[in-house]
Design an enzyme around this catalytic site. Sequence first.
Site, mmCIF file in Angstrom:
data_model
loop_
_atom_site.group_PDB
_atom_site.id
_atom_site.type_symbol
_atom_site.label_atom_id
_atom_site.label_comp_id
_atom_site.label_asym_id
_atom_site.label_seq_id
_atom_site.Cartn_x
_atom_site.Cartn_y
_atom_site.Cartn_z
ATOM 1 C CG ASP A 80 -0.242 -0.168 2.512
ATOM 2 O OD1 ASP A 80 0.991 -0.419 2.498
ATOM 3 O OD2 ASP A 80 -0.898 -0.050 3.561
ATOM 4 C CG HIS A 109 22.520 7.242 -16.010
ATOM 5 N ND1 HIS A 109 21.483 7.373 -16.889
ATOM 6 C CD2 HIS A 109 23.220 8.392 -16.116
ATOM 7 C CE1 HIS A 109 21.551 8.549 -17.505
ATOM 8 N NE2 HIS A 109 22.617 9.186 -17.051
ATOM 9 C CG ASP A 131 25.474 13.209 -12.648
ATOM 10 O OD1 ASP A 131 24.677 14.115 -12.358
ATOM 11 O OD2 ASP A 131 25.578 12.738 -13.790
ATOM 12 C CG ASP A 137 22.647 16.840 -14.692
ATOM 13 O OD1 ASP A 137 23.300 16.144 -13.901
ATOM 14 O OD2 ASP A 137 22.409 16.503 -15.866
ATOM 15 C CG HIS A 169 28.295 10.494 -21.624
ATOM 16 N ND1 HIS A 169 28.489 11.848 -21.655
ATOM 17 C CD2 HIS A 169 29.133 10.016 -20.665
ATOM 18 C CE1 HIS A 169 29.382 12.187 -20.742
ATOM 19 N NE2 HIS A 169 29.803 11.087 -20.138
ATOM 20 C CG HIS A 207 21.247 16.829 -20.757
ATOM 21 N ND1 HIS A 207 20.588 17.454 -19.716
ATOM 22 C CD2 HIS A 207 22.233 16.095 -20.179
ATOM 23 C CE1 HIS A 207 21.138 17.089 -18.562
ATOM 24 N NE2 HIS A 207 22.151 16.285 -18.815
ATOM 25 C CG HIS A 224 18.346 13.705 -19.736
ATOM 26 N ND1 HIS A 224 18.537 12.357 -19.820
ATOM 27 C CD2 HIS A 224 19.435 14.176 -19.070
ATOM 28 C CE1 HIS A 224 19.683 12.025 -19.235
ATOM 29 N NE2 HIS A 224 20.247 13.114 -18.770
ATOM 30 C CD GLU A 279 26.081 15.417 -18.966
ATOM 31 O OE1 GLU A 279 26.460 14.488 -18.233
ATOM 32 O OE2 GLU A 279 24.899 15.708 -19.149
ATOM 33 C CE1 TYR A 324 32.145 8.671 -16.804
ATOM 34 C CE2 TYR A 324 32.247 8.940 -19.194
ATOM 35 C CZ TYR A 324 31.796 9.368 -17.956
ATOM 36 O OH TYR A 324 31.014 10.482 -17.864
ATOM 37 N NE ARG A 367 28.486 12.356 -15.632
ATOM 38 C CZ ARG A 367 28.374 11.060 -15.312
ATOM 39 N NH1 ARG A 367 29.067 10.155 -15.969
ATOM 40 N NH2 ARG A 367 27.587 10.663 -14.322
ATOM 41 C CD GLU A 423 25.884 16.986 -15.841
ATOM 42 O OE1 GLU A 423 26.047 16.087 -15.000
ATOM 43 O OE2 GLU A 423 24.932 17.007 -16.636
HETATM 44 N N1 GLY Z 1 22.672 13.529 -14.566
HETATM 45 C C1 GLY Z 1 22.524 12.408 -15.364
HETATM 46 C C2 GLY Z 1 22.549 12.675 -16.839
HETATM 47 O O1 GLY Z 1 22.684 13.776 -17.284
HETATM 48 O O2 GLY Z 1 22.371 11.749 -17.605
HETATM 49 MN MN MN Z 2 23.597 15.633 -17.281
#
Ligand code: GLY
Ligand code: MN
Length: 489
Positions: free
Chosen positions: A67, A291, A309, A320, A392, A396, A403, A420, A424, A441, A443
């Site tokens: 629940d 992620h 992140d 972000d 990646h 964005h 995003h 960003e 890696y 990374r 960002e």
């Molecule tokens: N902060 C995660 C991404 O930009 O994908």
């Molecule tokens: Mn991002």
Amino acid sequence: MKPILQKILILICLTSSGFFMSYGQNKPDDLLKPDFHAGRREALRAAMPDNSVAVFFANPVRNRSNDVDFLYHQDPDLYYLTGYKEPHAVLLIFKENQQDPTGNLYNELFFVQEKNPMAEMWTGIRLGIEGVQQTLKIQNAYNGSAFKNYQINFGSFDEVMFYDFKNDVRDNIRDEADLYSLIEQFKSKVNYKNISNGLTPEPQKNNLDFTTLNSIMNDLRGIKTPEEIDLIRKAVFISAIGQVEVMKAMKPGLSEAEIQGIHEFVFKKYGSEYEGYPSIVGAGYNGCILHYQENAKPEINSEEMVLMDLGAEYHGYTADVTRTIPVDGKFSPEEKAIYDLVYKAQEEAIQQCKPGTPFGQLTSIAKNIINQGLADLGIIKSPSDRHLYFPHGLSHHLGLDVHDKGNYDRLETGMVITIEPGIYIPKGSDCDPKWWNIAVRIEDDILITEDGFENLSAFAPRKSEEIEKTMAQPSPLDRFVLPDIKGNK
Ligand code: GLY
Ligand code: MN
């Protein structure tokens, strides 16, 4: 006492003790105002084709277990257009004025959750029709139960615009006004035939449009208004402050979850409601998982770096911001080489941020720098080698969604985007093992201004030397000692 009498008594007590507060109490004073949402509905209307209607549904409620539901989060388009934060609602925006059977004109209709004191006792106040009219200033509000019989001749429009259904809404309330029923009623009103299921569509009037709305909302939401920029600025600033506090508190032996907790404590202290997406705190190899969300490593060690992140959501808008720091406060030569390369790629891309720059150009700048740098370090053989060390995208949009909606052609004034880059190198990669498990990374959240850019996350240091200096500062958490529970039964 009979249960029904008990319930009535509880209700009387709660009501007289002021439990059901009037709207407006205990609310932050910097929420988006009804005028903002009304302005966004007007902007949508202006962009809609002639003789069209746009239809937006609330996000579904998701069950977590038994629940207990997941924390509810409104569909960002619906929130953008109304400010409404409750489930089980449908909004209709008409390009032109419509006339109801009594002759009244309207150009929008909003069907919302009905008030229900018993339900509100458990899960909080619902605005109901009056609340929507008084607080959100949307006058044409109705209970969801009125949608079924509300006469709208959808066949008369050239375009009925909506997002195609994903068929992931459960009928778990079994009333005529839950989201499932609203969607079913809508489908029946517009003669919708499971087109997205891959089932053969039956012949139907071809005025159902699943694509135009997305492109209009990309145009609208991709350019932020001053009110939105204020909220994003706050979300990003407090996220950057959180990063600084984590830098000061970082030491071997902390857990990934503890680091996440420090950041969240800081952003909640500033009034941010949630994280804008699941926090990513990955030490060593875990930083290579783009992620990573488990944040489960119990003790980070002094040879590792931690990739963090983290984004606070403030009144709907998310930050972000990613920083990657050495656990012991000092970059090793290999860590510094990779870190400074990512920094260079990011810095060069940021410097090109201004209206008119193509998104693709930013990506090429960063990719070229990283490819050349990896080749110079001997990690790849030539800058033209294919590799997965930067797997990646560079950028964005950022806003109500992490995003966010927006166009990816050229930068425009009022866009807020991330820059960003990352590198890696998981264990086992085809390079000298001294590079293994280094993951970086960096960002930042960049507002595009008329003459260039503003880095909204600049408060959190990015240069390797500045990070080391910040990490050398004391943290109030150095003195925060909790009882040792090891060995306790
Ligand atoms: N902060 C995660 C991404 O930009 O994908
Ligand atoms: Mn991002």
